[in-house]
Design a protein around this motif. Structure first.
Motif, PDB file in Angstrom:
ATOM      1  N   GLY B   8      40.415  48.060  33.761  1.00 46.37           N
ATOM      2  CA  GLY B   8      39.742  47.249  32.747  1.00 46.37           C
ATOM      3  C   GLY B   8      38.305  46.985  33.087  1.00 46.37           C
ATOM      4  N   GLN B   9      37.979  45.680  33.179  1.00 46.78           N
ATOM      5  CA  GLN B   9      36.620  45.285  33.515  1.00 46.78           C
ATOM      6  C   GLN B   9      36.419  45.242  35.015  1.00 46.78           C
ATOM      7  OE1 GLN B   9      36.326  41.368  31.606  1.00 46.78           O
ATOM      8  NE2 GLN B   9      34.333  42.108  30.984  1.00 46.78           N
ATOM      9  N   TYR B  10      37.491  45.456  35.747  1.00 46.06           N
ATOM     10  CA  TYR B  10      37.536  45.274  37.200  1.00 46.06           C
ATOM     11  C   TYR B  10      36.304  45.840  37.888  1.00 46.06           C
ATOM     12  CZ  TYR B  10      39.694  45.214  41.851  1.00 46.06           C
ATOM     13  OH  TYR B  10      39.996  44.985  43.165  1.00 46.06           O
ATOM     14  N   TYR B  11      35.657  44.997  38.694  1.00 44.13           N
ATOM     15  CA  TYR B  11      34.464  45.425  39.420  1.00 44.13           C
ATOM     16  C   TYR B  11      34.770  45.308  40.907  1.00 44.13           C
ATOM     17  CZ  TYR B  11      29.543  46.084  40.402  1.00 44.13           C
ATOM     18  OH  TYR B  11      28.357  46.591  40.858  1.00 44.13           O
ATOM     19  N   PRO B  12      35.204  46.429  41.528  1.00 45.60           N
ATOM     20  CA  PRO B  12      35.679  46.313  42.904  1.00 45.60           C
ATOM     21  C   PRO B  12      34.545  46.135  43.904  1.00 45.60           C
ATOM     22  CG  PRO B  12      35.852  48.587  42.140  1.00 45.60           C
ATOM     23  CD  PRO B  12      35.275  47.795  41.008  1.00 45.60           C
ATOM     24  N   VAL B  17      37.389  37.091  47.172  1.00 50.92           N
ATOM     25  CA  VAL B  17      37.889  36.659  45.860  1.00 50.92           C
ATOM     26  C   VAL B  17      38.791  37.741  45.270  1.00 50.92           C
ATOM     27  CG1 VAL B  17      37.266  35.860  43.554  1.00 50.92           C
ATOM     28  CG2 VAL B  17      35.776  35.339  45.489  1.00 50.92           C
ATOM     29  N   HIS B  18      38.391  39.006  45.438  1.00 41.25           N
ATOM     30  CA  HIS B  18      39.206  40.110  44.928  1.00 41.25           C
ATOM     31  C   HIS B  18      40.569  40.134  45.603  1.00 41.25           C
ATOM     32  CE1 HIS B  18      35.254  41.423  43.622  1.00 41.25           C
ATOM     33  NE2 HIS B  18      35.828  42.326  42.853  1.00 41.25           N
ATOM     34  N   ARG B  19      40.578  39.760  46.891  1.00 37.28           N
ATOM     35  CA  ARG B  19      41.824  39.861  47.646  1.00 37.28           C
ATOM     36  C   ARG B  19      42.735  38.648  47.468  1.00 37.28           C
ATOM     37  NH1 ARG B  19      39.901  39.975  52.818  1.00 37.28           N
ATOM     38  NH2 ARG B  19      37.741  40.368  52.234  1.00 37.28           N
ATOM     39  N   MET B  20      42.243  37.656  46.722  1.00 35.72           N
ATOM     40  CA  MET B  20      43.077  36.467  46.522  1.00 35.72           C
ATOM     41  C   MET B  20      44.339  36.811  45.732  1.00 35.72           C
ATOM     42  SD  MET B  20      40.410  33.398  45.642  1.00 35.72           S
ATOM     43  CE  MET B  20      41.595  32.274  44.910  1.00 35.72           C
ATOM     44  N   THR B 128      38.930  38.583  35.309  1.00 35.20           N
ATOM     45  CA  THR B 128      39.135  40.004  35.006  1.00 35.20           C
ATOM     46  C   THR B 128      38.217  40.909  35.827  1.00 35.20           C
ATOM     47  OG1 THR B 128      37.680  39.746  33.111  1.00 35.20           O
ATOM     48  CG2 THR B 128      40.032  39.680  32.686  1.00 35.20           C
ATOM     49  N   LEU B 129      37.081  40.366  36.273  1.00 34.50           N
ATOM     50  CA  LEU B 129      36.185  41.187  37.092  1.00 34.50           C
ATOM     51  C   LEU B 129      36.726  41.363  38.513  1.00 34.50           C
ATOM     52  CD1 LEU B 129      32.745  39.781  35.944  1.00 34.50           C
ATOM     53  CD2 LEU B 129      33.424  42.167  35.782  1.00 34.50           C
ATOM     54  N   THR B 130      37.519  40.395  38.970  1.00 38.04           N
ATOM     55  CA  THR B 130      37.991  40.471  40.354  1.00 38.04           C
ATOM     56  C   THR B 130      39.482  40.811  40.459  1.00 38.04           C
ATOM     57  OG1 THR B 130      38.523  38.118  40.444  1.00 38.04           O
ATOM     58  CG2 THR B 130      36.309  38.745  41.125  1.00 38.04           C
ATOM     59  N   THR B 131      40.153  40.981  39.301  1.00 39.47           N
ATOM     60  CA  THR B 131      41.600  41.219  39.321  1.00 39.47           C
ATOM     61  C   THR B 131      41.928  42.348  38.352  1.00 39.47           C
ATOM     62  OG1 THR B 131      41.696  38.817  39.403  1.00 39.47           O
ATOM     63  CG2 THR B 131      43.797  39.962  39.305  1.00 39.47           C
ATOM     64  N   VAL B 134      46.889  45.107  36.080  1.00 37.49           N
ATOM     65  CA  VAL B 134      48.231  45.205  36.655  1.00 37.49           C
ATOM     66  C   VAL B 134      48.531  43.967  37.499  1.00 37.49           C
ATOM     67  CG1 VAL B 134      49.718  46.544  38.164  1.00 37.49           C
ATOM     68  CG2 VAL B 134      48.104  47.707  36.669  1.00 37.49           C
ATOM     69  N   GLU B 135      47.526  43.539  38.280  1.00 35.36           N
ATOM     70  CA  GLU B 135      47.716  42.334  39.096  1.00 35.36           C
ATOM     71  C   GLU B 135      47.901  41.109  38.216  1.00 35.36           C
ATOM     72  OE1 GLU B 135      45.256  42.986  43.227  1.00 35.36           O
ATOM     73  OE2 GLU B 135      44.101  42.657  41.423  1.00 35.36           O
ATOM     74  N   VAL B 136      47.122  41.075  37.117  1.00 36.12           N
ATOM     75  CA  VAL B 136      47.252  39.937  36.198  1.00 36.12           C
ATOM     76  C   VAL B 136      48.676  39.907  35.634  1.00 36.12           C
ATOM     77  CG1 VAL B 136      46.462  38.914  34.033  1.00 36.12           C
ATOM     78  CG2 VAL B 136      44.805  39.911  35.610  1.00 36.12           C
ATOM     79  N   ALA B 137      49.189  41.096  35.267  1.00 37.29           N
ATOM     80  CA  ALA B 137      50.550  41.160  34.717  1.00 37.29           C
ATOM     81  C   ALA B 137      51.579  40.711  35.762  1.00 37.29           C
ATOM     82  CB  ALA B 137      50.853  42.573  34.238  1.00 37.29           C
ATOM     83  N   ASP B 138      51.421  41.204  36.995  1.00 39.82           N
ATOM     84  CA  ASP B 138      52.344  40.819  38.071  1.00 39.82           C
ATOM     85  C   ASP B 138      52.290  39.316  38.323  1.00 39.82           C
ATOM     86  OD1 ASP B 138      53.121  43.378  38.379  1.00 39.82           O
ATOM     87  OD2 ASP B 138      51.972  43.780  40.205  1.00 39.82           O
ATOM     88  N   GLY B 139      51.056  38.804  38.337  1.00 38.29           N
ATOM     89  CA  GLY B 139      50.865  37.374  38.574  1.00 38.29           C
ATOM     90  C   GLY B 139      51.505  36.546  37.473  1.00 38.29           C
TER      91      GLY B 139
END
Lengths: 277, 280
Positions: B8-12, B17-20, B128-131, B134-139
């Motif tokens: 998505g918008q994910y900016y790795p 913060v990304h790893r939270m 959404t920039l840091t997650t 798929v992670e959002v769905a899992d969360g």
């Protein structure tokens, strides 16, 4: 006990009010552990139906299918059968469940409740076996067809199957993708996994130990590639011989004599050289 | 033309913060969104902006990536501002023409509303920039898990979400193919009025629908073949774990929440008069 055993298996499905199509009519054969079998026939010959009988996706309308002695009718053991006999489907896009590759490979083991640590080990191992380890964190939508099928194979491997059924898994791939998948299939077969490859590509079938030919739902030929290609019935089944075999046959008509049936280019070259000397 | 939906918008950037834990990030985002609706002083907006800035810096996100998401709501903000500016009456009249008038209260309300919307979107986009989706769905699955005690099919909902995410790019690709195929047969998609164009989409939507059903059928077979069952016996490869960063993040947002509440209910605008003097 053979690993796969079909006893007079038939399958029919309904196509409308009271109308049924008999896709398979009394097919019997058995496969031993470690064999590489190509299952072939024209469109509508029942080969994909047969594939779905082998892991209990369909149960026969009559007759029995036994996988390592377990009858596919035994609903309580359906998952045991599906763990033993994994299946790779035709369309690489329609069999991937998760977005991220490693999650997709983990799907099967997660379903059967394998402990977490072991899933991680299996996923590592399965991706390594198909040469896709470096892609594990990537998204599946960016892969080529051949790579997607390799991921699908890894998903099946993670279940530690004894049998892998390829249901026309190469038919939507380009030649490069086909070669990749055949190579993986052969490699897995060499480790003792039984491979059942449903295909209408005769070049692929020629690489198997054994070819089974279906025609209108009946088993018509069963033998080594040499035996099957030598049979006069092959063309009645609507199958195009591999180019090398076809060429050898034409040469024979013009007076060449080949000592044995040609199945690939190497055989053709040897046969011709033998003639020239 | 279509960015991979998996990211998505994910900016790795691999920042802390990304790893939270995505669950914590979801929870904190909700807390933030609630808090921002309680903000009613300029001082409160300053705190909010400071908190967002701190997160952006820690996450090592470029400012531009955050502002990009604001671009999507520029028109809504402008429109709402105009309406607010003329509709809210109260206090001193600053300008008037016929029945239209602008009052000082209207100006303040408008500025605050615009700030609230912009900061809200900035905050939400940080998720959404840091997650990854798929992670959002899992969360989300993990957070709504308690609902299964009131018979909500949590696992099924999560499966549907993840399959939907998985198939968006596939269906998008297919749509493009069908459009190309219909164009090759002389279909035209960019002439005529709105209705003509909508009608032109019909020959695209029908094959897309039919194919989707076929795909669903095949996917069901593939899932069956891999022993899919929606029972309790399933295990998960990925287990979410709260780490130090999650607790620190929680404390930060909780402190922000308390600050906003104090500002609104305890100080009630004192800070604004202190900082801005007669302006407010």
């Amino acid at each position: 006990m053979p690993q796969i055993e079909l006893n007079n298996a038939s399958y029919s499905y309904r196509v409308g009010e009271g109308q049924t199509v008999r896709a398979l009519r009394g097919v019997s054969f058995s496969v031993e552990k470690g064999e590489f079998v190509a299952l072939t026939g024209m469109n509508g010959s029942g080969k994909s139906t047969l594939a779905k009988l082998l892991n209990g996706l369909f149960t026969p309308s009559a007759g029995d299918v036994l996988i390592e002695g377990i009858n596919t009718r035994d609903e309580e053991r359906t998952f045991d059968i599906r763990r033993k006999a994994g299946m790779v489907f035709q369309n690489p896009d329609n069999q991937m469940v998760a977005t991220v590759i490693e999650d997709d490979v983990a799907f099967g083991p997660e379903n059967v409740g394998i402990p977490r640590e072991e899933i991680v080990e299996r996923v590592d191992w399965a991706l390594e076996a198909v040469g896709m380890s470096e892609f594990r964190k990537r998204s599946a939508s960016k892969l080529s067809g051949g790579q997607k099928q390799r991921v699908a194979i890894a998903g099946v491997l993670a279940m530690k199957p004894d049998i892998i059924i390829f249901d026309e898994s190469t038919s939507m791939l380009d030649p490069e993708g086909r070669a990749e998948i055949m190579e993986v299939a052969k490699k897995l077969n060499a480790t003792g996994i039984t491979v059942i490859s449903i295909t209408h590509n005769m070049d692929e079938a020629a690489q198997a130990d054994r070819i089974i030919v279906l025609r209108k739902g009946r088993l018509v030929l069963d033998g080594t590639p040499k035996e099957v290609f030598a049979s006069p019935e092959v063309e009645a089944c609507g199958l195009a011989l591999p180019p090398a075999t076809e060429l050898a046959r034409m040469l024979t008509e013009r007076g060449f004599a080949f000592s044995e049936t040609v199945t690939d280019e190497d055989g053709l070259v040897e046969g011709i050289c033998a003639q020239l000397n | 033309m279509f960015k991979d939906v998996a990211f998505g918008q994910y900016y790795p950037t691999g920042s802390v913060v990304h790893r939270m834990d995505p669950r914590m990030k979801l929870l904190l985002t909700i807390m933030f969104v609630v808090a921002i609706f309680f903000v009613n002083t300029y001082f409160g907006f300053m705190i909010t902006a400071a908190v967002l800035l701190a997160i952006i810096l820690i996450a090592r996100l470029p400012m531009l990536s955050v502002l990009k998401s604001v671009r999507a709501i520029v028109f809504i903000v402008l429109f709402a501002s105009l309406v607010n500016l003329f509709m809210i009456k109260g206090g001193e009249v600053l300008w008037s023409w016929k029945s239209l008038q602008i009052t000082d209260q209207g100006v303040h309300t408008t500025i605050k509303m615009a700030l609230r919307l912009v900061l809200l979107i900035c905050g939400a986009s940080l998720l959404t920039l840091t997650t990854t989706p798929v992670e959002v769905a899992d969360g989300t699955e993990s957070l709504i898990k308690p609902l299964k005690y009131i018979k909500v099919p949590v696992h099924d909902i999560a499966m549907i979400m993840s399959i939907a995410l998985r198939f968006i790019p596939t269906l998008f690709e297919e749509t493009n193919k069908i459009i190309a195929a219909q164009k090759a047969r002389g279909a035209s998609f960019d002439t005529g009025g709105l209705i003509a164009r909508a009608k032109a989409m019909l020959p695209v939507l029908i094959p897309l629908f039919v194919n989707s059903f076929r795909r669903a059928d095949e996917l069901a077979f593939a899932m069956d073949a891999r022993c899919y069952n929606a029972t309790e016996n399933r295990t998960k490869m990925k287990v979410m774990k709260l780490g130090a960063a999650d607790y620190v993040g929680f404390l930060l947002i909780a402190a922000y929440f308390v600050a906003i509440m104090l500002d609104r209910y305890y100080f009630g605008g004192v800070m604004d008069s202190l900082i801005f003097g007669g302006l407010v």
